[in-house]
Design a protein around this motif. Sequence first.
Motif, PDB file in Angstrom:
ATOM      1  N   ASP A 374     -92.106 -15.181  63.552  1.00 48.99           N
ATOM      2  CA  ASP A 374     -93.123 -16.379  63.800  1.00 48.99           C
ATOM      3  C   ASP A 374     -93.494 -16.087  65.365  1.00 48.99           C
ATOM      4  O   ASP A 374     -93.529 -16.990  65.827  1.00 48.99           O
ATOM      5  CB  ASP A 374     -90.988 -17.550  64.269  1.00 48.99           C
ATOM      6  CG  ASP A 374     -90.569 -17.330  62.483  1.00 48.99           C
ATOM      7  OD1 ASP A 374     -91.817 -17.790  61.876  1.00 48.99           O
ATOM      8  OD2 ASP A 374     -89.509 -17.665  62.665  1.00 48.99           O
ATOM      9  N   ALA A 375     -93.501 -14.725  65.960  1.00 43.06           N
ATOM     10  CA  ALA A 375     -93.792 -14.606  66.805  1.00 43.06           C
ATOM     11  C   ALA A 375     -95.422 -14.832  67.539  1.00 43.06           C
ATOM     12  O   ALA A 375     -96.000 -15.401  68.018  1.00 43.06           O
ATOM     13  CB  ALA A 375     -94.628 -12.685  66.907  1.00 43.06           C
ATOM     14  N   GLN A 376     -96.470 -14.933  65.732  1.00 47.30           N
ATOM     15  CA  GLN A 376     -97.465 -15.904  65.971  1.00 47.30           C
ATOM     16  C   GLN A 376     -98.431 -15.832  64.923  1.00 47.30           C
ATOM     17  O   GLN A 376     -98.031 -15.800  64.271  1.00 47.30           O
ATOM     18  CB  GLN A 376     -98.919 -14.511  66.940  1.00 47.30           C
ATOM     19  CG  GLN A 376     -98.958 -13.633  65.767  1.00 47.30           C
ATOM     20  CD  GLN A 376     -99.896 -12.642  66.262  1.00 47.30           C
ATOM     21  OE1 GLN A 376     -99.107 -11.738  67.759  1.00 47.30           O
ATOM     22  NE2 GLN A 376    -101.018 -11.538  65.443  1.00 47.30           N
ATOM     23  N   THR A 380    -104.614 -15.908  59.123  1.00 51.14           N
ATOM     24  CA  THR A 380    -106.213 -14.589  58.982  1.00 51.14           C
ATOM     25  C   THR A 380    -105.421 -13.547  58.233  1.00 51.14           C
ATOM     26  O   THR A 380    -104.124 -13.253  58.294  1.00 51.14           O
ATOM     27  CB  THR A 380    -106.669 -14.375  59.894  1.00 51.14           C
ATOM     28  OG1 THR A 380    -105.801 -13.225  61.098  1.00 51.14           O
ATOM     29  CG2 THR A 380    -107.152 -15.446  60.735  1.00 51.14           C
ATOM     30  N   PRO A 381    -106.180 -12.637  57.161  1.00 53.01           N
ATOM     31  CA  PRO A 381    -106.187 -11.046  56.963  1.00 53.01           C
ATOM     32  C   PRO A 381    -105.109 -10.482  58.011  1.00 53.01           C
ATOM     33  O   PRO A 381    -104.573  -9.926  57.698  1.00 53.01           O
ATOM     34  CB  PRO A 381    -106.504 -11.057  55.956  1.00 53.01           C
ATOM     35  CG  PRO A 381    -107.734 -11.965  55.704  1.00 53.01           C
ATOM     36  CD  PRO A 381    -107.903 -12.893  56.452  1.00 53.01           C
ATOM     37  N   GLU A 382    -105.724 -10.431  58.650  1.00 52.81           N
ATOM     38  CA  GLU A 382    -106.000  -9.701  59.911  1.00 52.81           C
ATOM     39  C   GLU A 382    -104.729  -9.715  60.946  1.00 52.81           C
ATOM     40  O   GLU A 382    -103.342  -8.409  61.344  1.00 52.81           O
ATOM     41  CB  GLU A 382    -107.341 -10.278  61.181  1.00 52.81           C
ATOM     42  CG  GLU A 382    -108.124  -8.923  60.357  1.00 52.81           C
ATOM     43  CD  GLU A 382    -108.598 -10.079  60.421  1.00 52.81           C
ATOM     44  OE1 GLU A 382    -110.066  -9.870  59.746  1.00 52.81           O
ATOM     45  OE2 GLU A 382    -108.276 -11.303  59.694  1.00 52.81           O
ATOM     46  N   ALA A 383    -104.348 -11.092  61.180  1.00 56.23           N
ATOM     47  CA  ALA A 383    -103.325 -11.258  61.676  1.00 56.23           C
ATOM     48  C   ALA A 383    -101.568 -10.737  60.446  1.00 56.23           C
ATOM     49  O   ALA A 383    -100.743 -10.384  61.600  1.00 56.23           O
ATOM     50  CB  ALA A 383    -103.176 -12.711  62.479  1.00 56.23           C
ATOM     51  N   LYS A 384    -102.097 -10.738  59.837  1.00 58.23           N
ATOM     52  CA  LYS A 384    -100.705 -10.649  58.163  1.00 58.23           C
ATOM     53  C   LYS A 384    -100.865  -9.208  58.458  1.00 58.23           C
ATOM     54  O   LYS A 384     -99.347  -8.437  58.049  1.00 58.23           O
ATOM     55  CB  LYS A 384    -101.157 -11.336  56.588  1.00 58.23           C
ATOM     56  CG  LYS A 384    -101.636 -13.014  56.921  1.00 58.23           C
ATOM     57  CD  LYS A 384    -101.150 -13.698  55.451  1.00 58.23           C
ATOM     58  CE  LYS A 384    -101.361 -14.629  55.633  1.00 58.23           C
ATOM     59  NZ  LYS A 384    -102.268 -15.005  54.222  1.00 58.23           N
ATOM     60  N   ALA A 419     -96.898 -12.630  52.523  1.00 57.65           N
ATOM     61  CA  ALA A 419     -98.448 -12.734  52.202  1.00 57.65           C
ATOM     62  C   ALA A 419     -99.657 -12.794  50.888  1.00 57.65           C
ATOM     63  O   ALA A 419    -100.416 -12.895  51.073  1.00 57.65           O
ATOM     64  CB  ALA A 419     -98.734 -10.989  53.226  1.00 57.65           C
ATOM     65  N   TYR A 420     -99.030 -12.007  50.093  1.00 60.81           N
ATOM     66  CA  TYR A 420     -99.328 -12.511  48.032  1.00 60.81           C
ATOM     67  C   TYR A 420     -98.368 -13.139  47.085  1.00 60.81           C
ATOM     68  O   TYR A 420     -97.972 -12.743  46.410  1.00 60.81           O
ATOM     69  CB  TYR A 420     -98.934 -10.943  48.170  1.00 60.81           C
ATOM     70  CG  TYR A 420    -100.704 -10.247  48.499  1.00 60.81           C
ATOM     71  CD1 TYR A 420    -101.619 -10.191  49.155  1.00 60.81           C
ATOM     72  CD2 TYR A 420     -99.384  -9.331  49.514  1.00 60.81           C
ATOM     73  CE1 TYR A 420    -101.953  -8.932  50.030  1.00 60.81           C
ATOM     74  CE2 TYR A 420    -100.085  -8.262  49.965  1.00 60.81           C
ATOM     75  CZ  TYR A 420    -101.362  -8.126  50.104  1.00 60.81           C
ATOM     76  OH  TYR A 420    -101.740  -6.872  51.196  1.00 60.81           O
ATOM     77  N   PRO A 421     -98.249 -14.692  47.776  1.00 56.03           N
ATOM     78  CA  PRO A 421     -97.402 -15.231  46.879  1.00 56.03           C
ATOM     79  C   PRO A 421     -98.238 -15.772  45.923  1.00 56.03           C
ATOM     80  O   PRO A 421     -99.174 -15.563  45.832  1.00 56.03           O
ATOM     81  CB  PRO A 421     -97.180 -16.708  48.401  1.00 56.03           C
ATOM     82  CG  PRO A 421     -98.660 -16.611  48.806  1.00 56.03           C
ATOM     83  CD  PRO A 421     -98.769 -15.456  48.876  1.00 56.03           C
TER      84      PRO A 421
END
Length: 625
Positions: A374-376, A380-384, A419-421
């Motif tokens: 929950d920090a940010q 996007t893939p980069e954020a994940k 990330a990969y649901p």
Amino acid sequence: MAITPQWKDELRARITLSSLVQRSVKLTRAGREWKGCCPFHDEKTPSFYVNDQKQFYHCFGCGAHGDAISWMVDHAGLQFMDAIKELAGMAGMEVPAPDPIMAKKAEARASLIDVTEAAQRFFVESLSGPQGGAAREYLQRRGFSAQIMREFGFGWAPDDRQALPKALGQFGEDMLEAAGMRAANEQGERYDRFRGRVMLPIQDARGRVIAFGGRILDKRDGVAKYLNSPDTDLFDKGRTLYNLHRAAPAARQSGRVVVVEGYMDVIALANAGIADAVAPLGTALTEMQLELLWRMVEVPVLCFDGDAAGQRAAMRAIARALPMLAPMRSLGIVRLPSGLDPDDLIKQQGKAAMERLLAQPAQLIDTLWEFERDAQPLATPEAKAGLKARLMAHVETIADPEIKSLYRRELGDRFSAFAYPPRAPRAPLPPRQQPGQRGAWKGANLPPPGLSDEARAQLSAIMAGGQRQGLMAAVLAGLARYPGQISRHAEALSALARIAPEAAPVIESLFELAETLDSRGPHAICTPTQSQPAPSADIRYAFLDDGTDPDAACEDLAEAVSLLVERPALEAALAATISRFDSDPEGSFAEQTRLRAQLLAVEERLKAFGRRKAAAPVDSDENTA
């Protein structure tokens, strides 16, 4: 000489712990150990064990644990040196003569304790005197009982810069300053550190007053609400827990110790009947304080306010604890409702509400995961990828190899599931157009481009090769039908060419031919009747049907490209992970687990995709449209 660890080891080795304990506790043999009812709490079923080989006792009911020395201190009630002397007499050993320097320091400390104890008596007398009226009213408004006020030693520091020298004239100015009671300004003027504050004594593990904390009655600009003694020869705030001497016996009974943010929170809990609470003193939890907590119980419960500051405090404590985790040694985390501290919660909802929260603390790993997740935003893939990097950075701080491996696997699994649901089933395709109808290209009003006759002929020759069946042939045929989609999937196709070399010539030719697109011919690279790969007999691909709306066909084609590329990429990654098993077995195993789960998800998508196509009705006139 001083009493060294080696000397204490020799003392323990000469004492048979079970014989010492059996002087006051009935024990029976249980294999290599002895067992009996615990002397530290009431019980009917024995849960107290003594192990002579390992030289310790342990109660699985209340958590009491120690060796021969701690038995004499905790059970017999002796001071440390008295316990050492008595055990040495049993073992036939001489107690080492004290180190002169250490003896001098101990004497100085004892003298400073005389100062703090005298100051405590003065503050208590001031609270009950005429000057303490406002402080007494404040404490009554807080709802503290008379018993709690006496137990915790509430006092009052008069608003007088020179009150202590007048009251404690038997001590010199230097001793008052060394005990943290006095301070000096830049001009050299000395004054009382605590003035106009409700006072609380801070005590060591033996209950001796070593420092003070003071709280102002009314908020004043530029004045700290709480003020603690500075570090002195008596007091090290990073090595002290407020209320430890009361909470330790209570924790043996409850099997729990609660850590709150401040000493007023501790007193509020005690006022409600919760006696096993401690607090740090104006700082985040230190490594030494964590060690003190773990000596009492295996999983101390940290209780924080529910606001952002409380959440940050929880993460600071977790960051300190991670390198120190060990088997059966962790933390529980309780977050109070937003805007409430323990006192507010108890007053509004009662003690039972507080006990319910303390009975169900979150696990350390759950709090760590939720905070970083929950920090940010993770849009996007980069954020994940940043989330995973932060989680693994925490894991790397764990010293215990087994716990580090388990944390890496658990957090890796949680990240993969997040990330990969699994993809939701695709919506049914829209009704097909009449055979022969053509839709407009997505986002374009101009006629779709095509290839020259020469380019079309070359592609037809390539497509006439051996891969006429299956998903790859269908994807290539779909791209031939919708060449405007080639650039959309260029990166995925390039990755496929690297992973599956047998597909590389066809993919490269497709790229080359797509670059020669012109607007002179039909919109497709090859027409439906000109060497287009035939679909599988039992599967119909919407992007190869003439009657499918181009927008829906292109989206269906995108799903097919994704499935085509993902599986070999995952298989290649899995092979690489297996190859490094010998050098990094823990990391390789965790990564294999994650990749196999992803492969399974891709297989399920492939099956669902095939079933969806197989279920499409076959129009006997479709191939001749």
